[in-house]
Design a protein around this motif. Structure first.
Motif, PDB file in Angstrom:
ATOM      1  N   SER A 501       0.829  -1.203   0.000  1.00  0.00           N
ATOM      2  CA  SER A 501       0.000   0.000   0.000  1.00  0.00           C
ATOM      3  C   SER A 501       0.866   1.257   0.000  1.00  0.00           C
ATOM      4  CB  SER A 501      -0.932  -0.011   1.215  1.00  0.00           C
ATOM      5  OG  SER A 501      -1.687   1.175   1.295  1.00  0.00           O
ATOM      6  N   PHE A 502       1.944   1.239   0.760  1.00  0.00           N
ATOM      7  CA  PHE A 502       2.844   2.396   0.797  1.00  0.00           C
ATOM      8  C   PHE A 502       3.457   2.654  -0.575  1.00  0.00           C
ATOM      9  CE2 PHE A 502       7.223   3.948   1.107  1.00  0.00           C
ATOM     10  CZ  PHE A 502       7.031   5.161   1.758  1.00  0.00           C
ATOM     11  N   CYS A 503       3.974   1.596  -1.197  1.00  0.00           N
ATOM     12  CA  CYS A 503       4.621   1.748  -2.506  1.00  0.00           C
ATOM     13  C   CYS A 503       3.625   2.205  -3.573  1.00  0.00           C
ATOM     14  CB  CYS A 503       5.270   0.429  -2.927  1.00  0.00           C
ATOM     15  SG  CYS A 503       6.692  -0.037  -1.917  1.00  0.00           S
ATOM     16  N   SER A 625      16.286   0.990  -0.261  1.00  0.00           N
ATOM     17  CA  SER A 625      15.808   0.531   1.040  1.00  0.00           C
ATOM     18  C   SER A 625      14.470   1.188   1.355  1.00  0.00           C
ATOM     19  CB  SER A 625      16.814   0.882   2.148  1.00  0.00           C
ATOM     20  OG  SER A 625      18.105   0.412   1.844  1.00  0.00           O
ATOM     21  N   TYR A 626      13.708   0.529   2.242  1.00  0.00           N
ATOM     22  CA  TYR A 626      12.417   1.046   2.679  1.00  0.00           C
ATOM     23  C   TYR A 626      12.300   0.883   4.195  1.00  0.00           C
ATOM     24  CZ  TYR A 626      10.964   0.752  -2.236  1.00  0.00           C
ATOM     25  OH  TYR A 626      10.874   0.906  -3.589  1.00  0.00           O
ATOM     26  N   VAL A 627      11.682   1.845   4.833  1.00  0.00           N
ATOM     27  CA  VAL A 627      11.243   1.738   6.221  1.00  0.00           C
ATOM     28  C   VAL A 627       9.790   2.182   6.225  1.00  0.00           C
ATOM     29  CG1 VAL A 627      11.536   2.486   8.604  1.00  0.00           C
ATOM     30  CG2 VAL A 627      13.547   2.197   7.142  1.00  0.00           C
ATOM     31  N   VAL A 628       8.875   1.226   6.397  1.00  0.00           N
ATOM     32  CA  VAL A 628       7.441   1.502   6.304  1.00  0.00           C
ATOM     33  C   VAL A 628       6.794   1.128   7.637  1.00  0.00           C
ATOM     34  CG1 VAL A 628       5.325   1.082   5.020  1.00  0.00           C
ATOM     35  CG2 VAL A 628       7.531   0.965   3.843  1.00  0.00           C
ATOM     36  N   TYR A 629       5.899   1.965   8.123  1.00  0.00           N
ATOM     37  CA  TYR A 629       5.273   1.700   9.416  1.00  0.00           C
ATOM     38  C   TYR A 629       3.837   2.200   9.415  1.00  0.00           C
ATOM     39  CZ  TYR A 629       6.208   6.651  10.246  1.00  0.00           C
ATOM     40  OH  TYR A 629       6.237   8.016  10.143  1.00  0.00           O
ATOM     41  N   ALA A 630       3.067   1.717  10.394  1.00  0.00           N
ATOM     42  CA  ALA A 630       1.679   2.156  10.548  1.00  0.00           C
ATOM     43  C   ALA A 630       1.244   1.936  11.988  1.00  0.00           C
ATOM     44  CB  ALA A 630       0.749   1.387   9.602  1.00  0.00           C
ATOM     45  N   LEU A 651      -5.231   0.017   8.137  1.00  0.00           N
ATOM     46  CA  LEU A 651      -3.868   0.543   8.162  1.00  0.00           C
ATOM     47  C   LEU A 651      -3.775   1.799   7.309  1.00  0.00           C
ATOM     48  CD1 LEU A 651      -1.547  -2.587   7.691  1.00  0.00           C
ATOM     49  CD2 LEU A 651      -1.890  -1.280   9.775  1.00  0.00           C
ATOM     50  N   LEU A 652      -2.988   2.742   7.760  1.00  0.00           N
ATOM     51  CA  LEU A 652      -2.605   3.904   6.954  1.00  0.00           C
ATOM     52  C   LEU A 652      -1.079   3.983   7.003  1.00  0.00           C
ATOM     53  CD1 LEU A 652      -5.175   6.714   7.833  1.00  0.00           C
ATOM     54  CD2 LEU A 652      -4.977   5.421   5.712  1.00  0.00           C
ATOM     55  N   PRO A 653      -0.389   3.351   6.046  1.00  0.00           N
ATOM     56  CA  PRO A 653       1.069   3.274   6.127  1.00  0.00           C
ATOM     57  C   PRO A 653       1.751   4.590   5.784  1.00  0.00           C
ATOM     58  CG  PRO A 653       0.279   2.192   4.137  1.00  0.00           C
ATOM     59  CD  PRO A 653      -0.935   2.557   4.929  1.00  0.00           C
ATOM     60  N   SER A 654       2.807   4.866   6.508  1.00  0.00           N
ATOM     61  CA  SER A 654       3.708   5.976   6.231  1.00  0.00           C
ATOM     62  C   SER A 654       5.120   5.409   6.191  1.00  0.00           C
ATOM     63  CB  SER A 654       3.585   7.057   7.305  1.00  0.00           C
ATOM     64  OG  SER A 654       2.268   7.562   7.372  1.00  0.00           O
ATOM     65  N   GLY A 655       6.091   6.247   5.809  1.00  0.00           N
ATOM     66  CA  GLY A 655       7.440   5.716   5.830  1.00  0.00           C
ATOM     67  C   GLY A 655       8.392   6.433   4.905  1.00  0.00           C
ATOM     68  N   PHE A 656       9.488   5.717   4.566  1.00  0.00           N
ATOM     69  CA  PHE A 656      10.593   6.294   3.823  1.00  0.00           C
ATOM     70  C   PHE A 656      11.062   5.334   2.734  1.00  0.00           C
ATOM     71  CE2 PHE A 656      10.668   7.592   8.236  1.00  0.00           C
ATOM     72  CZ  PHE A 656      10.738   8.974   8.156  1.00  0.00           C
ATOM     73  N   GLY A 677      27.452   9.391  -4.073  1.00  0.00           N
ATOM     74  CA  GLY A 677      27.364   8.494  -2.922  1.00  0.00           C
ATOM     75  C   GLY A 677      26.420   8.959  -1.839  1.00  0.00           C
ATOM     76  N   GLY A 678      25.606   9.969  -2.113  1.00  0.00           N
ATOM     77  CA  GLY A 678      24.626  10.431  -1.148  1.00  0.00           C
ATOM     78  C   GLY A 678      23.325   9.645  -1.246  1.00  0.00           C
ATOM     79  N   SER A 679      22.270  10.181  -0.627  1.00  0.00           N
ATOM     80  CA  SER A 679      20.988   9.477  -0.553  1.00  0.00           C
ATOM     81  C   SER A 679      19.857  10.362  -1.041  1.00  0.00           C
ATOM     82  CB  SER A 679      20.689   9.041   0.893  1.00  0.00           C
ATOM     83  OG  SER A 679      21.675   8.165   1.373  1.00  0.00           O
ATOM     84  N   LEU A 680      18.945   9.754  -1.789  1.00  0.00           N
ATOM     85  CA  LEU A 680      17.682  10.378  -2.176  1.00  0.00           C
ATOM     86  C   LEU A 680      16.593   9.785  -1.288  1.00  0.00           C
ATOM     87  CD1 LEU A 680      18.120  10.120  -6.035  1.00  0.00           C
ATOM     88  CD2 LEU A 680      18.304  12.208  -4.673  1.00  0.00           C
ATOM     89  N   ILE A 681      15.985  10.616  -0.469  1.00  0.00           N
ATOM     90  CA  ILE A 681      15.012  10.137   0.524  1.00  0.00           C
ATOM     91  C   ILE A 681      13.632  10.681   0.181  1.00  0.00           C
ATOM     92  CG2 ILE A 681      14.431  10.021   2.974  1.00  0.00           C
ATOM     93  CD1 ILE A 681      17.345  10.716   3.579  1.00  0.00           C
ATOM     94  N   THR A 682      12.673   9.796   0.138  1.00  0.00           N
ATOM     95  CA  THR A 682      11.271  10.194  -0.002  1.00  0.00           C
ATOM     96  C   THR A 682      10.560   9.873   1.302  1.00  0.00           C
ATOM     97  OG1 THR A 682      11.188   9.832  -2.392  1.00  0.00           O
ATOM     98  CG2 THR A 682       9.105   9.802  -1.217  1.00  0.00           C
ATOM     99  N   VAL A 683       9.942  10.864   1.890  1.00  0.00           N
ATOM    100  CA  VAL A 683       9.162  10.672   3.112  1.00  0.00           C
ATOM    101  C   VAL A 683       7.695  10.897   2.762  1.00  0.00           C
ATOM    102  CG1 VAL A 683       9.656  13.061   3.754  1.00  0.00           C
ATOM    103  CG2 VAL A 683       8.717  11.506   5.460  1.00  0.00           C
ATOM    104  N   ALA A 684       6.838   9.982   3.221  1.00  0.00           N
ATOM    105  CA  ALA A 684       5.408  10.057   2.894  1.00  0.00           C
ATOM    106  C   ALA A 684       4.583   9.744   4.127  1.00  0.00           C
ATOM    107  CB  ALA A 684       5.067   9.080   1.769  1.00  0.00           C
TER     108      ALA A 684
END
Length: 726
Positions: A501-503, A625-630, A651-656, A677-684
């Motif tokens: 659902s998050f993706c 990588s993903y970190v998803v939580y609800a 569930l209403l998932p949020s994450g990175f 070598g840095g990171s692209l982060i999406t927060v939702a």
């Protein structure tokens, strides 16, 4: 139309129901439970009047007898005759005493359950009363007495604002088309001339006041041209052409998967990935299937790997659109089978031919998706190797022309001992990279966003997850909250739905209508609303989704470890109120320690959140990588851990989503920059802003969520950079 009188009648009926229920429940009290033994009740019922008039001293059960029956009741509330006989012998009771004890115990449990439900109904009733008052005030003050429209922009829903803009645009378009109508042989049907006032809209094309300022910001949107929605089933005349294309694509894929240099050259010295020598390809395959489209850039890569999954199961996943989009949910935002031209041989998929459509994404609302209409052909070769080949059917589709085209792509699957398979994946596409923001171009151009390496890395990780989910033992870290394999599987199933659902909601899919809001310190925050009524697994009401992407000069591994660990959660999670986060369970999902499903408890000073539970899944591979939580209700989580079906847990998932910013390296001066070598982060975030599906979304709600997501970004930046320097 809101009717206050209807609310009053509803509340009156609820009050009557509550009072009646409480009176009935008072007849069954806990302290009456052990009053009489079963034999005494029987003797009272069957004896004479004289016997019933005699005063009798009732013998209560001993503490040991009660304790033993309590233990047995937890395992079996309805013992049969044989079990009651055994209990009576062990405890020194009559079988009837045991029988009536269990009957009384069941009655007691039912009464307690009804009291609990009654309390919940009371709480709901109070909530309805509060909503009734709020609706009365809104009804009295928020509408114009002349036209009935909202008097303030903040009180107007996104849908209403969009309808006004959309109606104005359609009127202009209709007037222009009417000018051409006399020249046309067939006039347009009259039904095209009017947009119903209740027509569903997929766009949030709003003029949104820039909170507290006089300037106005108009949201940029994706989803205005949905190529996949225009696709129809192939005609009978097209089917022979599709078969011929599929056979040619299978031949080209097989040859490309087995060829070496000079057709394929190493991508770099540290990877097994190879990239296509395009001039050699044009010579070897005489231009390939169809000419190259003008203005499109070629992306082609090949990777081989060994995965822990049976070759037959792999073929089944690829030929089932639902399974395929679930396994690759981070890449495939949606997929469907348009038509099955051949189901293959009975019992397997050999010879299966499916016409499909799919949308491919990077987990960020900033990167446009790639939409494809293609045929998928599955074949078992004479040497036992299976192949699954895709090729686009762009020449058979009406306009609009898609911005990406799949040349023969897919994989060869070779069976290995002990349930393993060797995968050779070829990804060969032509794309229009217009619209990709500069921050993501190194990632996309390197092939890490859509290339073969990402497909194979995702498949390898998902194969490990499936293997560990089928474990028949419970690890030490899981014993604290679960006691059965069924509970473990149920928790993993719930986590899988949460990640899927998050993706599905974080990318720039054309099924969404993202509206951009200004944000300091990051790219624009994108917001979209969704109304949920009777959707299983989602709470009813108005849900606001907000997402943004940003870059930091820190490696993806450092960011992933920081976000997934419970000890550092209070540094960025605003909703936990800096409470202590405790991990209650941890289910491993593969070789990497970061691939796991966790159950967390937030011990907050706020009493309303003291029992807050968080379901979290973290997963990582070489491409992202993903970190998803609800947040999960405690009662619902207990149901899941008991082994029950988790499909209806809301569930209403949020994450990175954490991606590398491109191939690792430096800019020559030792300073990290995008692509180094840095990171692209999406927060939702997904937040339920109102539990009433018909409620209107105010600008204030959007401002609150916008502020929340920007504050989270700032906290992550500060904490990760501080941790890196330490």
């Amino acid at each position: 139309m809101f009717d206050p009188d209807m609310f009053d009648t509803h509340h009156h009926m609820l009050d009557m129901a509550f009072n009646t229920s409480e009176n009935e429940l008072e007849n069954v009290r806990d302290d009456d439970f052990e009053a009489k033994s079963g034999a005494e009740i029987l003797e009272e019922g069957c004896g004479s009047d004289q016997q019933r008039s005699k005063k009798k001293r009732y013998n209560r059960h001993t503490q040991h007898q009660i304790q033993e029956m309590e233990v047995f009741f937890k395992e079996c509330p309805h013992p049969d005759d044989k079990q009651r006989m055994e209990l009576s012998r062990e405890l020194g009771l009559e079988p009837l005493q045991v029988k009536f004890w269990f009957q009384n115990k069941r009655t007691q449990m039912k009464a307690q359950h009804e009291r609990h439900e009654n309390a919940m109904l009371k709480a709901d009733n109070e909530k309805l009363r509060a909503e009734n008052i709020r609706y009365r005030e809104a009804f009295a003050h928020s509408t114009c007495p002349n036209c009935g429209s909202s008097t303030a922009l903040g009180e107007m829903s996104f849908e209403d604002q969009h309808l006004r803009i959309e109606n104005s645009r359609l009127r202009d378009e209709i007037d222009r088309m009417n000018g051409y109508a006399p020249k046309c042989a067939k006039p347009l049907p009259s039904s095209y001339y009017h947009l119903p006032s209740n027509a569903p809209t997929r766009s949030l094309d709003l003029g949104i006041t820039n909170f507290g300022q006089q300037s106005c910001f108009v949201g940029e949107m994706y989803g205005t041209a949905d190529f996949l929605r225009s696709i129809s089933r192939p005609s009978e005349a097209d089917k022979p052409v599709i078969v011929e294309l599929a056979v040619s694509a299978m031949d080209e894929l097989t040859r490309m998967a087995q060829a070496g240099e000079p057709l394929w050259v190493p991508a770099d010295s540290k990877s097994s990935e190879v990239v296509l020598n395009e001039s050699e390809y044009l010579t070897t395959f005489r231009g390939g299937i169809g000419p190259k489209s003008l203005g499109l850039r070629t992306e082609a890569s090949r990777v081989s790997a060994i995965v822990f999954m049976n070759h037959i199961k792999l073929v089944d996943i690829f030929m089932d659109a639902t399974q395929w989009s679930t396994v690759f949910c981070g890449i495939v935002s949606r997929a469907s089978t348009v038509e099955v031209l051949s189901a293959g041989l009975p019992g397997n998929c050999n010879g299966a031919l499916h016409v499909m459509s799919a949308e491919f994404q990077v987990p960020s609302p900033l990167v446009p998706t790639r939409e494809n209409y293609f045929v998928r052909y599955c074949k078992q070769h004479s040497d036992g190797t299976w192949a699954v080949a895709d090729v686009s059917l762009d020449t058979l589709t009406p306009s609009p022309i898609p911005k990406s085209r799949r040349r023969p792509s897919g994989c060869l699957i070779q069976e290995l001992p002990n349930g393993y398979s060797k995968i050779t994946w070829v990804e060969h596409v032509e794309v229009d990279e217009t619209g990709v923001p500069s921050m993501y171009r190194p990632l996309v151009n390197s092939g890490l966003a859509f290339g073969a390496k990402r497909w194979v890395a995702t498949l390898d990780r998902q194969c490990e997850r499936l293997a560990t989910s089928m474990a028949t033992t419970i690890a030490t870290g899981e014993l604290r909250v679960m006691s059965s394999i069924e509970g473990r599987k149920s928790m993993l199933k719930l986590a899988e739905r949460m990640v899927t659902s998050f993706c599905a909601g974080v990318g720039a899919s054309s099924i969404h209508a993202w509206t951009a809001l200004p944000a300091a310190g990051s790219d624009d925050v994108r917001v979209v609303t969704r109304k949920s009524t009777d959707e299983p697994g989602r709470p009813p009401g108005v849900v606001l989704s907000a997402a943004t992407s940003f870059w930091i000069p820190v490696s993806p591994k450092v960011v992933f470890d920081f976000l997934r660990k419970e000890k550092s959660r209070s540094e960025w999670d605003i909703l936990s109120n800096r409470g202590l986060v405790q991990e209650m369970a941890n289910i491993a999902n593969g070789r990497h320690s970061g691939n796991c499903v966790s159950l967390l408890r937030v011990n907050s000073a706020n009493s309303s959140q003291s029992n807050m539970l968080i379901l979290q899944e973290s997963c990582t591979d070489s491409t992202g990588s993903y970190v998803v939580y609800a947040p999960v209700d405690t009662v619902a989580m207990n149901v899941v851990l008991s082994g029950c079906d988790p499909d209806y847990v809301a569930l209403l998932p949020s994450g990175f989503a954490i991606l590398p910013d491109g191939p690792a390296g430096t800019n020559g001066r030792g300073i990290l920059e995008v692509g180094s070598g840095g990171s692209l982060i999406t927060v939702a975030f997904q937040i339920l802003v109102d539990s009433v599906p018909t409620a209107r979304l105010s600008i204030g709600s959007v401002a609150t969520v916008n502020s929340l997501i920007k504050c989270t970004v700032e906290r992550i930046r500060a904490a990760v950079m501080r941790e890196t320097h330490d």
